[in-house]
Design a protein around this motif. Sequence first.
Motif, PDB file in Angstrom:
ATOM      1  N   ALA A 242      12.226  10.439   8.170  1.00  0.00           N
ATOM      2  CA  ALA A 242      12.917   9.250   6.974  1.00  0.00           C
ATOM      3  C   ALA A 242      14.366   9.948   6.406  1.00  0.00           C
ATOM      4  O   ALA A 242      14.529  11.193   6.198  1.00  0.00           O
ATOM      5  CB  ALA A 242      11.764   9.490   6.056  1.00  0.00           C
ATOM      6  N   LEU A 243      15.050   8.892   5.792  1.00  0.00           N
ATOM      7  CA  LEU A 243      16.131   9.191   4.896  1.00  0.00           C
ATOM      8  C   LEU A 243      15.765   8.762   3.796  1.00  0.00           C
ATOM      9  O   LEU A 243      15.512   7.655   3.466  1.00  0.00           O
ATOM     10  CB  LEU A 243      17.569   8.373   5.710  1.00  0.00           C
ATOM     11  N   VAL A 244      15.945   9.672   2.668  1.00  0.00           N
ATOM     12  CA  VAL A 244      15.846   9.398   1.379  1.00  0.00           C
ATOM     13  C   VAL A 244      17.049   9.203   0.902  1.00  0.00           C
ATOM     14  O   VAL A 244      18.002   9.971   0.793  1.00  0.00           O
ATOM     15  CB  VAL A 244      15.053  10.416   0.602  1.00  0.00           C
ATOM     16  N   MET A 245      17.380   7.932   0.329  1.00  0.00           N
ATOM     17  CA  MET A 245      18.745   7.525  -0.149  1.00  0.00           C
ATOM     18  C   MET A 245      18.636   6.887  -1.703  1.00  0.00           C
ATOM     19  O   MET A 245      17.658   6.421  -2.024  1.00  0.00           O
ATOM     20  CB  MET A 245      19.308   6.471   0.759  1.00  0.00           C
ATOM     21  N   ASP A 246      19.878   6.825  -2.129  1.00  0.00           N
ATOM     22  CA  ASP A 246      20.104   6.103  -3.483  1.00  0.00           C
ATOM     23  C   ASP A 246      19.597   4.732  -3.403  1.00  0.00           C
ATOM     24  O   ASP A 246      19.521   4.038  -2.311  1.00  0.00           O
ATOM     25  CB  ASP A 246      21.580   6.104  -3.892  1.00  0.00           C
ATOM     26  N   LEU A 247      18.999   4.388  -4.342  1.00  0.00           N
ATOM     27  CA  LEU A 247      18.409   2.996  -4.699  1.00  0.00           C
ATOM     28  C   LEU A 247      19.514   1.807  -5.204  1.00  0.00           C
ATOM     29  O   LEU A 247      19.862   2.313  -6.197  1.00  0.00           O
ATOM     30  CB  LEU A 247      17.263   2.737  -5.524  1.00  0.00           C
ATOM     31  N   VAL A 248      19.895   0.909  -4.448  1.00  0.00           N
ATOM     32  CA  VAL A 248      20.900   0.200  -4.795  1.00  0.00           C
ATOM     33  C   VAL A 248      20.072  -1.110  -5.255  1.00  0.00           C
ATOM     34  O   VAL A 248      19.423  -1.853  -4.244  1.00  0.00           O
ATOM     35  CB  VAL A 248      22.002  -0.155  -4.010  1.00  0.00           C
ATOM     36  N   ARG A 249      20.292  -1.521  -6.507  1.00  0.00           N
ATOM     37  CA  ARG A 249      19.627  -3.055  -7.093  1.00  0.00           C
ATOM     38  C   ARG A 249      20.535  -4.155  -6.580  1.00  0.00           C
ATOM     39  O   ARG A 249      21.493  -4.180  -7.108  1.00  0.00           O
ATOM     40  CB  ARG A 249      19.488  -2.782  -8.463  1.00  0.00           C
ATOM     41  N   GLY A 250      20.211  -4.957  -5.591  1.00  0.00           N
ATOM     42  CA  GLY A 250      20.842  -5.926  -5.239  1.00  0.00           C
ATOM     43  C   GLY A 250      20.602  -6.535  -3.946  1.00  0.00           C
ATOM     44  O   GLY A 250      19.451  -6.329  -3.684  1.00  0.00           O
ATOM     45  N   THR A 251      21.716  -6.926  -3.098  1.00  0.00           N
ATOM     46  CA  THR A 251      21.267  -7.538  -1.822  1.00  0.00           C
ATOM     47  C   THR A 251      22.210  -6.957  -0.727  1.00  0.00           C
ATOM     48  O   THR A 251      23.365  -6.194  -1.268  1.00  0.00           O
ATOM     49  CB  THR A 251      21.264  -8.932  -1.862  1.00  0.00           C
ATOM     50  N   ASP A 252      22.073  -7.232   0.615  1.00  0.00           N
ATOM     51  CA  ASP A 252      23.034  -6.706   1.312  1.00  0.00           C
ATOM     52  C   ASP A 252      24.065  -8.038   1.655  1.00  0.00           C
ATOM     53  O   ASP A 252      23.891  -9.336   1.323  1.00  0.00           O
ATOM     54  CB  ASP A 252      22.508  -6.459   2.886  1.00  0.00           C
ATOM     55  N   LEU A 253      25.312  -7.771   2.281  1.00  0.00           N
ATOM     56  CA  LEU A 253      26.324  -8.668   2.566  1.00  0.00           C
ATOM     57  C   LEU A 253      25.877  -9.712   3.541  1.00  0.00           C
ATOM     58  O   LEU A 253      26.423 -11.122   3.294  1.00  0.00           O
ATOM     59  CB  LEU A 253      27.672  -7.984   2.994  1.00  0.00           C
ATOM     60  N   ARG A 254      24.999  -9.415   4.590  1.00  0.00           N
ATOM     61  CA  ARG A 254      24.524 -10.662   5.105  1.00  0.00           C
ATOM     62  C   ARG A 254      23.550 -11.738   4.419  1.00  0.00           C
ATOM     63  O   ARG A 254      23.969 -12.863   4.802  1.00  0.00           O
ATOM     64  CB  ARG A 254      23.685  -9.903   6.117  1.00  0.00           C
ATOM     65  N   THR A 255      22.818 -11.264   3.484  1.00  0.00           N
ATOM     66  CA  THR A 255      22.253 -12.022   2.812  1.00  0.00           C
ATOM     67  C   THR A 255      23.028 -13.098   2.109  1.00  0.00           C
ATOM     68  O   THR A 255      22.811 -14.238   1.864  1.00  0.00           O
ATOM     69  CB  THR A 255      21.066 -11.606   1.955  1.00  0.00           C
ATOM     70  N   ARG A 256      24.041 -12.649   1.550  1.00  0.00           N
ATOM     71  CA  ARG A 256      24.895 -13.294   0.717  1.00  0.00           C
ATOM     72  C   ARG A 256      25.744 -14.354   1.417  1.00  0.00           C
ATOM     73  O   ARG A 256      25.932 -15.607   1.345  1.00  0.00           O
ATOM     74  CB  ARG A 256      26.034 -12.566  -0.044  1.00  0.00           C
ATOM     75  N   LEU A 257      26.285 -14.037   2.471  1.00  0.00           N
ATOM     76  CA  LEU A 257      26.816 -15.025   3.811  1.00  0.00           C
ATOM     77  C   LEU A 257      26.012 -15.927   4.085  1.00  0.00           C
ATOM     78  O   LEU A 257      26.372 -17.101   4.402  1.00  0.00           O
ATOM     79  CB  LEU A 257      27.228 -14.143   5.034  1.00  0.00           C
ATOM     80  N   GLU A 258      24.636 -15.671   4.422  1.00  0.00           N
ATOM     81  CA  GLU A 258      23.666 -16.655   4.515  1.00  0.00           C
ATOM     82  C   GLU A 258      23.520 -17.951   3.741  1.00  0.00           C
ATOM     83  O   GLU A 258      23.441 -18.921   3.898  1.00  0.00           O
ATOM     84  CB  GLU A 258      22.370 -16.119   5.108  1.00  0.00           C
TER      85      GLU A 258
ATOM     86  N   MET B  74       0.816  -1.056  -0.163  1.00  0.00           N
ATOM     87  CA  MET B  74       0.067   0.074   0.043  1.00  0.00           C
ATOM     88  C   MET B  74       1.044   1.321   0.024  1.00  0.00           C
ATOM     89  O   MET B  74       1.809   1.252   0.830  1.00  0.00           O
ATOM     90  CB  MET B  74      -0.806  -0.016   1.366  1.00  0.00           C
ATOM     91  N   ALA B  75       0.861   1.997  -1.114  1.00  0.00           N
ATOM     92  CA  ALA B  75       1.501   3.283  -1.029  1.00  0.00           C
ATOM     93  C   ALA B  75       1.259   4.391   0.008  1.00  0.00           C
ATOM     94  O   ALA B  75       0.024   4.397   0.603  1.00  0.00           O
ATOM     95  CB  ALA B  75       1.293   3.862  -2.439  1.00  0.00           C
ATOM     96  N   ARG B  76       2.292   4.963   0.510  1.00  0.00           N
ATOM     97  CA  ARG B  76       1.915   6.194   1.403  1.00  0.00           C
ATOM     98  C   ARG B  76       2.930   7.171   1.247  1.00  0.00           C
ATOM     99  O   ARG B  76       4.137   7.197   0.606  1.00  0.00           O
ATOM    100  CB  ARG B  76       2.269   5.582   2.914  1.00  0.00           C
ATOM    101  N   LYS B  77       2.402   8.449   1.414  1.00  0.00           N
ATOM    102  CA  LYS B  77       3.192   9.848   1.099  1.00  0.00           C
ATOM    103  C   LYS B  77       4.284   9.904   2.281  1.00  0.00           C
ATOM    104  O   LYS B  77       3.990   9.713   3.295  1.00  0.00           O
ATOM    105  CB  LYS B  77       2.271  10.944   1.131  1.00  0.00           C
ATOM    106  N   ILE B  78       5.260  10.287   1.773  1.00  0.00           N
ATOM    107  CA  ILE B  78       6.636  10.654   2.785  1.00  0.00           C
ATOM    108  C   ILE B  78       6.809  11.858   2.547  1.00  0.00           C
ATOM    109  O   ILE B  78       7.499  12.387   1.344  1.00  0.00           O
ATOM    110  CB  ILE B  78       7.789   9.977   2.449  1.00  0.00           C
ATOM    111  N   GLY B  79       6.202  12.949   3.264  1.00  0.00           N
ATOM    112  CA  GLY B  79       6.626  14.474   2.987  1.00  0.00           C
ATOM    113  C   GLY B  79       5.782  14.897   1.693  1.00  0.00           C
ATOM    114  O   GLY B  79       4.690  14.130   1.400  1.00  0.00           O
ATOM    115  N   SER B  80       6.061  15.814   1.186  1.00  0.00           N
ATOM    116  CA  SER B  80       5.591  16.367  -0.068  1.00  0.00           C
ATOM    117  C   SER B  80       6.022  15.808  -1.360  1.00  0.00           C
ATOM    118  O   SER B  80       5.513  16.154  -2.425  1.00  0.00           O
ATOM    119  CB  SER B  80       5.348  18.083   0.014  1.00  0.00           C
ATOM    120  N   ARG B  81       7.151  15.072  -1.470  1.00  0.00           N
ATOM    121  CA  ARG B  81       8.048  14.837  -2.601  1.00  0.00           C
ATOM    122  C   ARG B  81       7.940  13.474  -2.858  1.00  0.00           C
ATOM    123  O   ARG B  81       8.402  12.864  -4.103  1.00  0.00           O
ATOM    124  CB  ARG B  81       9.361  15.461  -2.706  1.00  0.00           C
ATOM    125  N   TYR B  82       7.677  12.519  -1.970  1.00  0.00           N
ATOM    126  CA  TYR B  82       8.139  11.285  -2.175  1.00  0.00           C
ATOM    127  C   TYR B  82       7.038  10.154  -1.762  1.00  0.00           C
ATOM    128  O   TYR B  82       5.965  10.469  -0.901  1.00  0.00           O
ATOM    129  CB  TYR B  82       9.266  10.672  -1.150  1.00  0.00           C
TER     130      TYR B  82
END
Length: 416
Positions: free
Chosen positions: A81-97, A1-9
């Motif tokens: 909220a922190l608005v950050m660059d989107l990285v397409r991939g996974t985190d290192l913990r998931t790879r270790l698992e 379900m979509a939700r507004k984050i501030g006025s821009r996101y």
Amino acid sequence: MARKIGSRYTAHQILGRGSAGTVWLGTGPEGDVAVKLLREDLASDQDLVERFVQERSALLCLDHPRVVGVRDLVVDGNDLALVMDLVRGTDLRTRLEHERRLAPEAAVAIAADVAEALAAAHAAGIVHRDVKPENVLLDALAPTGPGGAPPALLTDFGVAKLIDSPRRTRATSIIGTPDYLAPEIVEGLPPRASVDIYALATVLYELLAGFTPFGGGHPGAVLRRHVTETVAPLPGIPDELWQLIHQCLAKAPASRLRAAEMAARLQELLPSLSGLPPLDIDEHSEAAYAEEAEAEPAATTPAPLQEGVGAVPLVHSGAGPDSNRDTHTSMRVPGADELAGGAHGTARTPRATGEPRAGSARNQRGHQEAARRRRLKLGAAAVGVGVVVAVGGWLATSDSETGSLPAPGARYTTGP
């Protein structure tokens, strides 16, 4: 379900959850973004909101290819909220698992990327304070590097510092992930850039070994090991790599490398690691900690804990694994007497497959059995010596009683 984050996101779907908040896939004026929405209890803390705003310029100015960039900070009603660059991939913990441990070349390539990110942050006066596999993202869309490792980016800068506000914690509390905390933090000293180097060296050790050098069991035991135990060498890696890890895990912060030095040294080592397979060593099982818990006498109860969510005592109240995904755990700073008592168990010691771990109950039983056999042998030898001594004494007594002198050339044996 979509939700507004501030006025821009707009946040569309949840990508992941952590102890500090929830990460959403979102959209903004410049396209897709990742939105880290902090917990409501954090958003309602006015002191933390003020700190959040104060940190805004520093976080927005941190621009480096190995850092997940912060594009914006949103303070809107109950949303923080922190608005950050989107990285397409996974985190290192998931790879270790999935893989348990990485080949040395890939592990070092990832660590070198993170060290470069830390060098940029430290040059800007920012200490990450929570370097761990969960905060390292692997870019699946970028070309792979040495050892087939995708480029690594460090994320969540400033989150630990924001949450660790004077109002929320006291000087006698620790906030962080136990497995990666530098000894000086455990002892209550303020975190400086060297704590990130210690944490990154711990991550590199984990990538190679499949476990952290001081982790496992109760969080209080983990904290003590950071202060009291010495890291065990990793077999099967070049000595130069081990010396680097060992130096960066030094108890004294001044003995560790700086981030830029660590990055350069790791890059220099990459050619020598080409083709090396992942290490073949045993992992330290939680069953071993259960054995240690049964063998160790009960610890004394510590002083009452300071206030704080998730505070834990520094005694072992039962075996149980840490979750490496837990972060910002509030823990009481141990007293000098508790640190002097030593850790519960020992630092994890890599060993050949099937070999019992030094200090484990299994290993101790083997030593006890060997000692029992030695005692039996010594006892038997002592009986033999006693018989010979008795015979010799009887002969000497007989001679003295009869008044006769020993025959020429006679010898008396009084021992072996």
